[in-house]
Structure formats: C-alpha cells, structure tokens
Design a protein around this motif. Structure first.
Motif, PDB file in Angstrom:
ATOM      1  N   VAL A   1      10.130   2.134   0.945  1.00 57.67           N
ATOM      2  CA  VAL A   1      10.504   2.386   2.333  1.00 57.67           C
ATOM      3  C   VAL A   1       9.786   1.406   3.253  1.00 57.67           C
ATOM      4  N   GLY A   2      10.540   0.845   4.169  1.00 60.32           N
ATOM      5  CA  GLY A   2       9.959  -0.036   5.167  1.00 60.32           C
ATOM      6  C   GLY A   2       9.817   0.640   6.516  1.00 60.32           C
ATOM      7  N   VAL A   3      10.955   1.014   7.112  1.00 57.39           N
ATOM      8  CA  VAL A   3      10.953   1.574   8.462  1.00 57.39           C
ATOM      9  C   VAL A   3      10.681   3.069   8.400  1.00 57.39           C
ATOM     10  N   PRO A   4       9.688   3.558   9.143  1.00 60.16           N
ATOM     11  CA  PRO A   4       9.371   4.992   9.123  1.00 60.16           C
ATOM     12  C   PRO A   4      10.403   5.803   9.899  1.00 60.16           C
ATOM     13  N   SER A   5      10.256   7.130   9.818  1.00 59.36           N
ATOM     14  CA  SER A   5      11.105   8.021  10.601  1.00 59.36           C
ATOM     15  C   SER A   5      10.229   9.006  11.363  1.00 59.36           C
ATOM     16  N   VAL A   6      10.843   9.743  12.271  1.00 57.30           N
ATOM     17  CA  VAL A   6      10.117  10.670  13.139  1.00 57.30           C
ATOM     18  C   VAL A   6      10.000  12.026  12.458  1.00 57.30           C
TER      19      VAL A   6
ATOM     20  N   GLU B   1       0.862  -1.184   0.000  1.00 57.62           N
ATOM     21  CA  GLU B   1       0.000   0.000   0.000  1.00 57.62           C
ATOM     22  C   GLU B   1       0.893   1.228   0.000  1.00 57.62           C
ATOM     23  N   VAL B   2       0.772   2.050  -1.038  1.00 59.16           N
ATOM     24  CA  VAL B   2       1.659   3.196  -1.196  1.00 59.16           C
ATOM     25  C   VAL B   2       1.219   4.304  -0.239  1.00 59.16           C
ATOM     26  N   ALA B   3       2.121   4.722   0.633  1.00 58.40           N
ATOM     27  CA  ALA B   3       1.814   5.785   1.595  1.00 58.40           C
ATOM     28  C   ALA B   3       1.967   7.152   0.929  1.00 58.40           C
TER      29      ALA B   3
ATOM     30  N   THR C   1       5.941   3.776   6.364  1.00 54.36           N
ATOM     31  CA  THR C   1       6.006   2.454   5.756  1.00 54.36           C
ATOM     32  C   THR C   1       5.158   2.446   4.485  1.00 54.36           C
ATOM     33  N   GLY C   2       5.764   2.004   3.394  1.00 57.84           N
ATOM     34  CA  GLY C   2       5.065   1.995   2.115  1.00 57.84           C
ATOM     35  C   GLY C   2       5.347   3.201   1.248  1.00 57.84           C
ATOM     36  N   ASP C   3       6.155   4.152   1.736  1.00 58.57           N
ATOM     37  CA  ASP C   3       6.558   5.263   0.873  1.00 58.57           C
ATOM     38  C   ASP C   3       7.310   4.722  -0.344  1.00 58.57           C
ATOM     39  N   LEU C   4       7.059   5.360  -1.467  1.00 61.93           N
ATOM     40  CA  LEU C   4       7.745   5.017  -2.720  1.00 61.93           C
ATOM     41  C   LEU C   4       8.390   6.280  -3.256  1.00 61.93           C
ATOM     42  N   TYR C   5       9.688   6.217  -3.497  1.00 65.43           N
ATOM     43  CA  TYR C   5      10.308   7.327  -4.225  1.00 65.43           C
ATOM     44  C   TYR C   5      11.047   6.767  -5.434  1.00 65.43           C
ATOM     45  N   ALA C   6      10.894   7.455  -6.555  1.00 66.96           N
ATOM     46  CA  ALA C   6      11.432   6.974  -7.822  1.00 66.96           C
ATOM     47  C   ALA C   6      12.547   7.887  -8.310  1.00 66.96           C
ATOM     48  N   SER C   7      13.405   7.315  -9.115  1.00 65.66           N
ATOM     49  CA  SER C   7      14.643   7.961  -9.541  1.00 65.66           C
ATOM     50  C   SER C   7      14.439   9.088 -10.532  1.00 65.66           C
ATOM     51  N   GLY C   8      13.298   9.111 -11.213  1.00 64.68           N
ATOM     52  CA  GLY C   8      13.175   9.914 -12.408  1.00 64.68           C
ATOM     53  C   GLY C   8      13.669   9.113 -13.605  1.00 64.68           C
ATOM     54  N   THR C   9      13.414   9.635 -14.790  1.00 64.77           N
ATOM     55  CA  THR C   9      13.745   8.929 -16.029  1.00 64.77           C
ATOM     56  C   THR C   9      15.218   8.548 -16.067  1.00 64.77           C
ATOM     57  N   VAL C  10      15.480   7.296 -16.392  1.00 66.10           N
ATOM     58  CA  VAL C  10      16.847   6.788 -16.515  1.00 66.10           C
ATOM     59  C   VAL C  10      17.279   6.918 -17.970  1.00 66.10           C
ATOM     60  N   SER C  11      18.287   7.736 -18.234  1.00 64.59           N
ATOM     61  CA  SER C  11      18.804   7.909 -19.594  1.00 64.59           C
ATOM     62  C   SER C  11      20.320   7.922 -19.574  1.00 64.59           C
TER      63      SER C  11
END
Length: 398
Positions: free
Chosen positions: A194-199, A110-112, A324-334
């Motif tokens: 991301v698995g482990v959250p932060s404060v 589940e994407v946070a 938990t569940g955060d997704l961050y993406a690299s941007g276009t890979v070129s």
C-alpha cells in the motif's frame, strides 16, 4: 529498446522496472530500479536532477515515494523509462548503474501493518480435508468473505534473510510440550504494498484498489504447523506464523503488470455488495517453488477465489485505515493439482505422503534447507515480466 547492456529481452527489461532499496560500496541505503543485471541508483539520479520525486528517492526505504500517489508513480516510471531508452541520456545515466552483484538488497519498505488472507479455494479445501477428514472441506463462511488474520509487521524480512526454526508449544500423545517445531512449512504467496493511506472510519472500495496499492511482492509466510495446530483454536494463527515472513527485495509496480490482469474465477454464491468488483479480475502470475534447488510445485495465482481488490475492500470495510507501507498477502497460492500447491502440508498431504527431494524422502523442512519462490507474468507485446524472488534458509532453533 533499452541501451543498457544485456537488458534487452531480459525478464527485468525496461517493461518491468521493479523498485527496491540497496547500498553498495559502503554507501547509505537509497532507492533503485532494477534493469537487467544492474540497479539504477535513483537517489543519485534525483540528486543530479534527472528525476523529480520530491526528494523521496534518496531515502532508506520506499515509503516516502509510496506516499506520493499514482500520478507521481506514473510520472517517475515514464521518466525512468525515457532515461533508459533514449541514447541521448546514456552519458549521464550509465555512471549511475550499479552491477547487481555489487548491490546489497535491503527490505524495500518499512512495513506498517501486515495482514494475511486465505484466498485460494484449492488450498482451503486441501487443508480442510487434511485437518477435518469426513467433514465439508470449506467452512460455511469461506465463500462469503475473504478470511484473514493480522500478522506481525516486525518479523517481515527481506529475501535471503536466514529463518531460525521457531520454538513453541505443540501437542503430543503425552500432553503439550515446548520445543522447536518439527513440522516447519512454507506458504508461497503474493503480497500487495500500500502506498496511499486512507482515513480512519472510511472504507476503501474495490474500485479504488489501484489508487492505493503501489505494487506486488512475492511472500513466503513460513509456518510451524505443529505450533499452529495446538494454538489456533479459537483465535487463529499466532506464534506458528509470527516468527518470520519473507518478502522479495523488489516491488513490481502495478503499471508493469497491466497485461497480466485476467478474469477471476466465478463466485457462487454472489458476494456482498462491497465485494463486487467490476471487472472481476485477478492476476496471471505463475509461481514456482524450489526446495534445495529442485522444483517441486508451480502454483497458479490466476486460480485465486478472492481478488486483491476484494481483499483490500474487506480489510477496510469496518473503517480500518490504510497506512503507507501496509502489506497484505494473498494467502497460500494453490491450484487444483498436487504439483500446483503452495505448501508442503499439501504437497505431502500432512506428512503422510513424503516426496523425494535430493534423493531422500521428505515431508517438512529440515535445518539447512533452502526454499525459493519465483514468479513470472505476461508483459506487453509477448514479453515476460519476472517478479523478484523470495528465498530463505532454515537455521537451527536457538
């Protein structure tokens, strides 16, 4: 060696073991690990006492497992490896293997929150030349911080989900009009889960990357270039991006990619203190983009200017918390060559230089087109690790 039939020598062998969520035979969703052309039902394995994970493996998403943290991730991986390699476990484990062809693969977590970066110097330079001819291709801030934007978590979909052509405003010589996008594009990317959250209020340092990030997915951040071009100034991407982002059904754990870390490109000028990662490493992931089954590009992730650890540090430096569940993406890979770009905007140079696909000249996506992004990475002892593919087919606007 694994005792699983056909898995030895596979890019989804025992050195890989990506996690996903599946259902079969009308059953409930549960967590599984891919081994060759099978899915090991980890929910059933935990229920049978073969794996211990605090009840997290019988859930309908990976989130509960992701939240357990790296010591538990490592322990479960070691136990699964033992179950799949020691023949003594075969009688108990083999009945829990589901043929991949009989498994329905679901969104694995589940994407946070969803954040997308802009971390390829080659991509940013190409886009700058296309959109701002005669001006410096990179804006002044680009080499000082990883540029990014917040996306829409609710439109992240699993690989194989059809993508409906978006409707929105676009500019024409006669003024703006509202209608289906006519410059629909892809962005081949790599995402980090991301698995482990932060404060809240406490930044996460570059050295803490592996304590928080569980693993990697492939991403296609579908992009309506005409909608994007009209709306993005001065606040950046919005409707041109938020209609759909596809992710692979399998999450490859960082532990499986231990042999894929390589030195990242040198950064000049020197970056701010909070972005200095030592060692300064990226990942040797080799992507491939197929357009209607025809390979048109092979983007190299190792060329990315900003590393995954730097991206994580930057998105939290203001005190923003991880969930938990955060997704961050690299941007276009070129990469530096035209056959190494991760978008059709670059491949066709803004539509001015069509490419031939299936015997016809093409620029942007037509209804019915299918795009698939795959990737491999070096594994231990000369093996190859495959990341789960991400694919999608364009459906007409509604």
């Amino acid at each position: 060696m694994t005792w699983v039939t056909g898995a030895e020598g596979s890019a989804y062998g025992v050195r890989n073991l990506p996690y996903g969520v599946f259902r079969s035979g009308g059953g409930d969703p549960r967590v599984g690990v891919r081994i060759g052309e099978f899915v090991l039902d980890l929910g059933a394995a935990e229920a049978a006492g073969l794996v211990l994970a605090a009840g997290a493996l019988g859930r309908s998403t990976l989130n509960a497992f992701l939240a357990l943290g790296r010591p538990q991730w490592t322990a479960v991986r070691q136990r699964v490896t033992e179950l799949l390699t020691d023949p003594a476990h075969r009688p108990a484990v083999e009945p829990l293997l589901v043929p991949l062809a009989e498994a329905e693969l679901l969104l694995p977590f589940e994407v946070a929150d969803y954040v997308d970066f802009y971390s390829s110097e080659h991509h940013a330079g190409n886009v700058g030349q296309i959109f701002r001819p005669g001006q410096p291709p990179l804006l002044p801030n680009w080499k000082h911080l990883p540029i990014g934007y917040h996306g829409r978590a609710g439109t992240v979909v699993v690989s194989g989900t059809p993508v409906v052509r978006p409707t929105g405003q676009r500019a024409t010589p006669d003024g703006p009009v509202c209608g289906p996008s006519v410059r629909l594009d892809i962005e081949a990317e790599v995402g980090f889960v991301v698995g482990v959250p932060s404060v809240l209020g406490e930044p996460v340092g570059v050295a803490d990357f592996a304590d928080h990030v569980f693993g990697v997915v492939l991403v296609n951040d579908w992009s309506a270039r005409d909608i994007q071009a009209w709306e993005y100034q001065p606040l950046g991407p919005f409707l041109g991006k938020s209609f759909a982002t596809s992710v692979s059904a399998w999450v490859t754990p960082l532990d499986a990619l231990a042999d894929a870390f390589v030195p990242a490109p040198e950064q000049d000028p020197p970056v701010a203190e909070y972005l200095r990662d030592v060692p300064h490493v990226g990942l040797d992931l080799r992507l491939a983009v197929e357009w209607n089954g025809e390979r048109v590009s092979e983007p190299p992730f190792a060329t990315m200017y900003w590393t995954p650890a730097q991206q994580l540090a930057h998105l939290t430096v203001n005190g923003a918390s991880l969930r938990t569940g955060d997704l961050y993406a690299s941007g276009t890979v070129s990469g530096p060559r035209r056959d190494q770009v991760g978008s059709f905007l670059e491949l066709t140079w803004g539509g001015a230089e069509p490419v031939t696909v299936g015997g016809a000249e093409r620029t942007f996506l037509a209804d019915g087109d299918t795009v698939t992004v795959t990737a491999t990475a070096p594994g231990p002892d000369g093996t190859t690790i495959a990341l789960g593919e991400v694919t999608g087919t364009i459906r007409p606007a509604r």
